[in-house]
Design a protein around this motif. Structure first.
Motif, PDB file in Angstrom:
ATOM      1  N   ALA A 162      28.535  47.916  50.243  1.00 57.20           N
ATOM      2  CA  ALA A 162      29.624  48.047  51.219  1.00 57.20           C
ATOM      3  C   ALA A 162      29.517  46.979  52.302  1.00 57.20           C
ATOM      4  O   ALA A 162      30.540  46.401  52.727  1.00 57.20           O
ATOM      5  N   LYS A 163      28.279  46.690  52.750  1.00 60.02           N
ATOM      6  CA  LYS A 163      28.091  45.670  53.775  1.00 60.02           C
ATOM      7  C   LYS A 163      28.469  44.287  53.246  1.00 60.02           C
ATOM      8  O   LYS A 163      29.089  43.484  53.959  1.00 60.02           O
ATOM      9  N   GLU A 164      28.068  43.986  52.017  1.00 53.87           N
ATOM     10  CA  GLU A 164      28.398  42.684  51.426  1.00 53.87           C
ATOM     11  C   GLU A 164      29.908  42.539  51.256  1.00 53.87           C
ATOM     12  O   GLU A 164      30.480  41.478  51.552  1.00 53.87           O
ATOM     13  N   ALA A 165      30.558  43.583  50.772  1.00 49.33           N
ATOM     14  CA  ALA A 165      32.012  43.541  50.602  1.00 49.33           C
ATOM     15  C   ALA A 165      32.706  43.376  51.949  1.00 49.33           C
ATOM     16  O   ALA A 165      33.733  42.678  52.063  1.00 49.33           O
ATOM     17  N   ALA A 166      32.171  43.995  52.987  1.00 50.32           N
ATOM     18  CA  ALA A 166      32.753  43.873  54.328  1.00 50.32           C
ATOM     19  C   ALA A 166      32.659  42.437  54.833  1.00 50.32           C
ATOM     20  O   ALA A 166      33.573  41.946  55.511  1.00 50.32           O
ATOM     21  N   ARG A 167      31.562  41.750  54.510  1.00 44.43           N
ATOM     22  CA  ARG A 167      31.424  40.341  54.892  1.00 44.43           C
ATOM     23  C   ARG A 167      32.494  39.489  54.240  1.00 44.43           C
ATOM     24  O   ARG A 167      33.119  38.632  54.886  1.00 44.43           O
ATOM     25  N   VAL A 168      32.717  39.702  52.944  1.00 40.44           N
ATOM     26  CA  VAL A 168      33.747  38.939  52.233  1.00 40.44           C
ATOM     27  C   VAL A 168      35.129  39.271  52.792  1.00 40.44           C
ATOM     28  O   VAL A 168      35.956  38.383  53.023  1.00 40.44           O
ATOM     29  N   SER A 169      35.385  40.557  53.023  1.00 41.54           N
ATOM     30  CA  SER A 169      36.677  40.982  53.556  1.00 41.54           C
ATOM     31  C   SER A 169      36.943  40.374  54.931  1.00 41.54           C
ATOM     32  O   SER A 169      38.058  39.908  55.213  1.00 41.54           O
ATOM     33  N   ALA A 170      35.937  40.349  55.788  1.00 39.57           N
ATOM     34  CA  ALA A 170      36.104  39.785  57.124  1.00 39.57           C
ATOM     35  C   ALA A 170      36.405  38.291  57.056  1.00 39.57           C
ATOM     36  O   ALA A 170      37.257  37.776  57.801  1.00 39.57           O
ATOM     37  N   ALA A 171      35.722  37.586  56.160  1.00 38.30           N
ATOM     38  CA  ALA A 171      35.975  36.148  56.011  1.00 38.30           C
ATOM     39  C   ALA A 171      37.387  35.893  55.495  1.00 38.30           C
ATOM     40  O   ALA A 171      38.059  34.947  55.944  1.00 38.30           O
ATOM     41  N   LEU A 172      37.866  36.753  54.581  1.00 38.82           N
ATOM     42  CA  LEU A 172      39.214  36.602  54.058  1.00 38.82           C
ATOM     43  C   LEU A 172      40.254  36.869  55.145  1.00 38.82           C
ATOM     44  O   LEU A 172      41.244  36.124  55.285  1.00 38.82           O
ATOM     45  N   VAL A 229      38.302  41.753  46.583  1.00 42.25           N
ATOM     46  CA  VAL A 229      37.086  41.589  47.374  1.00 42.25           C
ATOM     47  C   VAL A 229      35.911  42.263  46.679  1.00 42.25           C
ATOM     48  O   VAL A 229      34.806  41.721  46.607  1.00 42.25           O
ATOM     49  N   TYR A 230      36.164  43.462  46.131  1.00 41.08           N
ATOM     50  CA  TYR A 230      35.072  44.228  45.530  1.00 41.08           C
ATOM     51  C   TYR A 230      34.584  43.577  44.234  1.00 41.08           C
ATOM     52  O   TYR A 230      33.384  43.541  43.969  1.00 41.08           O
ATOM     53  N   GLU A 231      35.509  43.053  43.441  1.00 39.90           N
ATOM     54  CA  GLU A 231      35.106  42.381  42.207  1.00 39.90           C
ATOM     55  C   GLU A 231      34.296  41.123  42.520  1.00 39.90           C
ATOM     56  O   GLU A 231      33.265  40.864  41.890  1.00 39.90           O
ATOM     57  N   SER A 232      34.756  40.355  43.485  1.00 39.78           N
ATOM     58  CA  SER A 232      34.034  39.128  43.840  1.00 39.78           C
ATOM     59  C   SER A 232      32.643  39.450  44.382  1.00 39.78           C
ATOM     60  O   SER A 232      31.669  38.753  44.083  1.00 39.78           O
ATOM     61  N   THR A 233      32.537  40.515  45.155  1.00 44.81           N
ATOM     62  CA  THR A 233      31.236  40.910  45.702  1.00 44.81           C
ATOM     63  C   THR A 233      30.293  41.363  44.603  1.00 44.81           C
ATOM     64  O   THR A 233      29.095  41.048  44.615  1.00 44.81           O
ATOM     65  N   TYR A 234      30.815  42.087  43.642  1.00 44.76           N
ATOM     66  CA  TYR A 234      29.986  42.622  42.565  1.00 44.76           C
ATOM     67  C   TYR A 234      29.469  41.512  41.652  1.00 44.76           C
ATOM     68  O   TYR A 234      28.306  41.534  41.230  1.00 44.76           O
TER      69      TYR A 234
END
Length: 248
Positions: free
Chosen positions: A232-242, A189-194
């Motif tokens: 952190a907020k952007e990564a949380a969005r991706v994590s929630a969708a996953l 998640v963090y790599e994709s967000t970055y």
């Protein structure tokens, strides 16, 4: 509207074992985008890349390139280097396959190695290189071909965190310098967000698109951005969708 660089329409793929890897996959990728595919293991992310590259044929659906098929390069999870060949020859491989003049091909391969931080290692064999350096040779081989579309299948998954972060930054620099379009498979998640301007979340097998998360990372981002509340907020969005895709 500008047509996409790449369009997947109703792609389906079942393997001879009976496994339905992709159910119905629809995806457009615009010129210049950095799109990451995330999803659970076996959801068809890598299969989709291989279908785009022409390494696999879909059972149904179409892959189209509205502006004409671009030059493509593929970076696999393993560096897939020729163990008997030196770094320069490995980076030169796609140019050799095109029967490019050897002198010109050597120059382009050497420049590609220098761009990924391997100037001075042209004569090194893969056994003499670290895992991160081997992956740098693999990336050099990909960019030596001067692609428009770069397909990357979990290329940094086996690397330590510091090497992975360094290669993330190098990849972003190459993407901007060469005006690349990148389709990137990762479990992180963090790599994709970055890395990404858009993250496409896939469902468990048979894979299809469950959600798309548009991101607006700073263009000049570096490691410090990973420590910000915005990241952190952007990564949380991706994590929630996953999580939602896996629970559906």
């Amino acid at each position: 509207m500008t047509p996409p660089l790449l369009s997947l329409s109703a792609i389906a793929k079942r393997f001879d074992s009976g496994t339905q890897a992709i159910g119905r996959l629809d995806l457009d990728v615009a010129d210049g985008e950095f799109v990451s595919l995330v999803g659970p293991s076996g959801c068809g992310k890598s299969t989709a890349l291989r279908i785009i590259a022409g390494l696999l044929k879909p059972d149904a659906g179409t892959v189209t390139f509205p502006n004409g098929k671009p030059e493509m390069s593929f970076v696999f999870q393993e560096p897939t280097l020729m163990p008997w060949a030196r770094a320069l020859a490995n980076a030169r491989l796609p140019l050799d396959l095109k029967h490019m003049n050897r002198s010109e091909a050597d120059d382009r391969a050497a420049r590609a190695l220098a761009r990924v931080g391997l100037a001075g290692f042209e004569k090194a064999f893969p056994r003499e290189l670290s895992g991160g350096m081997k992956m740098r040779v693999s990336i050099a081989r990909a960019i030596a071909a001067e692609p428009k579309l770069l397909l990357m299948d979990e290329p940094f998954a086996a690397l330590d965190e510091l090497t992975r972060q360094a290669l993330n930054d190098d990849l972003l620099k190459l993407k901007e310098e060469d005006a690349l379009t990148v389709l990137f498979v990762t479990h992180s998640v963090y790599e994709s967000t970055y890395l990404s301007s858009r993250v496409v979340v896939m469902t468990p097998r048979p894979g299809r698109v469950a959600a798309e998360v548009a991101l607006s990372p700073p263009p000049d981002r570096d490691e410090s951005w990973r420590l910000t509340p915005e990241f952190a907020k952007e990564a949380a969005r991706v994590s929630a969708a996953l999580k939602q895709a896996m629970a559906a």
